[in-house]
Design a protein around this motif. Structure first.
Motif, short mmCIF file in Angstrom:
data_model
loop_
_atom_site.label_atom_id
_atom_site.label_comp_id
_atom_site.label_asym_id
_atom_site.label_seq_id
_atom_site.Cartn_x
_atom_site.Cartn_y
_atom_site.Cartn_z
N LYS A 193 -0.99 -5.14 -0.45
CA LYS A 193 -1.45 -4.30 0.64
C LYS A 193 -2.78 -4.81 1.21
O LYS A 193 -2.96 -4.87 2.42
N ALA A 194 -3.71 -5.21 0.34
CA ALA A 194 -4.99 -5.73 0.81
C ALA A 194 -4.80 -7.01 1.61
O ALA A 194 -5.44 -7.21 2.65
N TYR A 195 -3.90 -7.86 1.18
CA TYR A 195 -3.63 -9.10 1.91
C TYR A 195 -3.05 -8.82 3.29
O TYR A 195 -3.45 -9.43 4.27
N LYS B 185 2.72 -5.11 -11.40
CA LYS B 185 2.21 -4.10 -10.47
C LYS B 185 1.11 -4.73 -9.62
O LYS B 185 -0.08 -4.62 -9.92
N ILE B 186 1.52 -5.38 -8.54
CA ILE B 186 0.58 -6.11 -7.69
C ILE B 186 0.52 -5.53 -6.27
O ILE B 186 0.03 -6.18 -5.35
N LYS C 27 -10.97 -8.10 -15.85
CA LYS C 27 -10.60 -7.79 -14.47
C LYS C 27 -9.71 -8.88 -13.91
O LYS C 27 -9.78 -10.03 -14.31
N VAL C 28 -8.87 -8.48 -12.96
CA VAL C 28 -8.07 -9.43 -12.21
C VAL C 28 -8.58 -9.36 -10.78
O VAL C 28 -8.70 -8.28 -10.21
N LYS C 29 -8.89 -10.52 -10.20
CA LYS C 29 -9.44 -10.55 -8.85
C LYS C 29 -8.63 -11.51 -7.99
O LYS C 29 -8.34 -12.63 -8.40
N ASP C 30 -8.32 -11.04 -6.78
CA ASP C 30 -7.66 -11.88 -5.79
C ASP C 30 -8.76 -12.50 -4.94
O ASP C 30 -9.47 -11.79 -4.22
N LEU C 31 -8.92 -13.80 -5.03
CA LEU C 31 -10.00 -14.47 -4.32
C LEU C 31 -9.80 -14.49 -2.82
O LEU C 31 -10.75 -14.64 -2.06
N ARG C 32 -8.56 -14.31 -2.34
CA ARG C 32 -8.32 -14.30 -0.90
C ARG C 32 -8.81 -13.02 -0.26
O ARG C 32 -9.29 -13.01 0.87
N THR C 33 -8.72 -11.90 -0.99
CA THR C 33 -9.08 -10.60 -0.42
C THR C 33 -10.29 -9.97 -1.10
O THR C 33 -10.79 -8.96 -0.63
N ASN C 34 -10.73 -10.54 -2.21
CA ASN C 34 -11.82 -10.00 -3.02
C ASN C 34 -11.49 -8.64 -3.62
O ASN C 34 -12.39 -7.89 -3.99
N VAL C 35 -10.23 -8.31 -3.73
CA VAL C 35 -9.81 -7.07 -4.39
C VAL C 35 -9.72 -7.35 -5.88
O VAL C 35 -9.20 -8.39 -6.30
N GLU C 36 -10.25 -6.42 -6.67
CA GLU C 36 -10.16 -6.61 -8.12
C GLU C 36 -9.81 -5.30 -8.79
O GLU C 36 -10.02 -4.22 -8.24
#
Length: 53
Positions: A32-34, A26-27, A6-15
């Motif tokens: 969008k979550a940010y 493809k980010i 998995k790839v997780k963005d720690l700022r938004t907790n989207v994974e």
């Protein structure tokens, strides 16, 4: 990437489990979550987010 898949963005907790797609650029999911987070210094309208694909 083994053993994590998995790839997780720690700022938004989207994974996402789509590691290959993220490595290929493809980010949009993370962007969008940010932008939808409260307390952002940038003002983004809902229409602009809906048009962001």
């Amino acid at each position: 990437m083994h053993p994590d898949t998995k790839v997780k963005d720690l700022r938004t907790n989207v994974e996402t489990p789509a590691t290959t797609e993220v490595f290929n650029g493809k980010i949009d999911l993370f962007i969008k979550a940010y932008l939808q987070q409260p307390n952002q210094t940038t003002s983004v309208t809902k229409e602009a987010l809906d048009n962001f694909k």
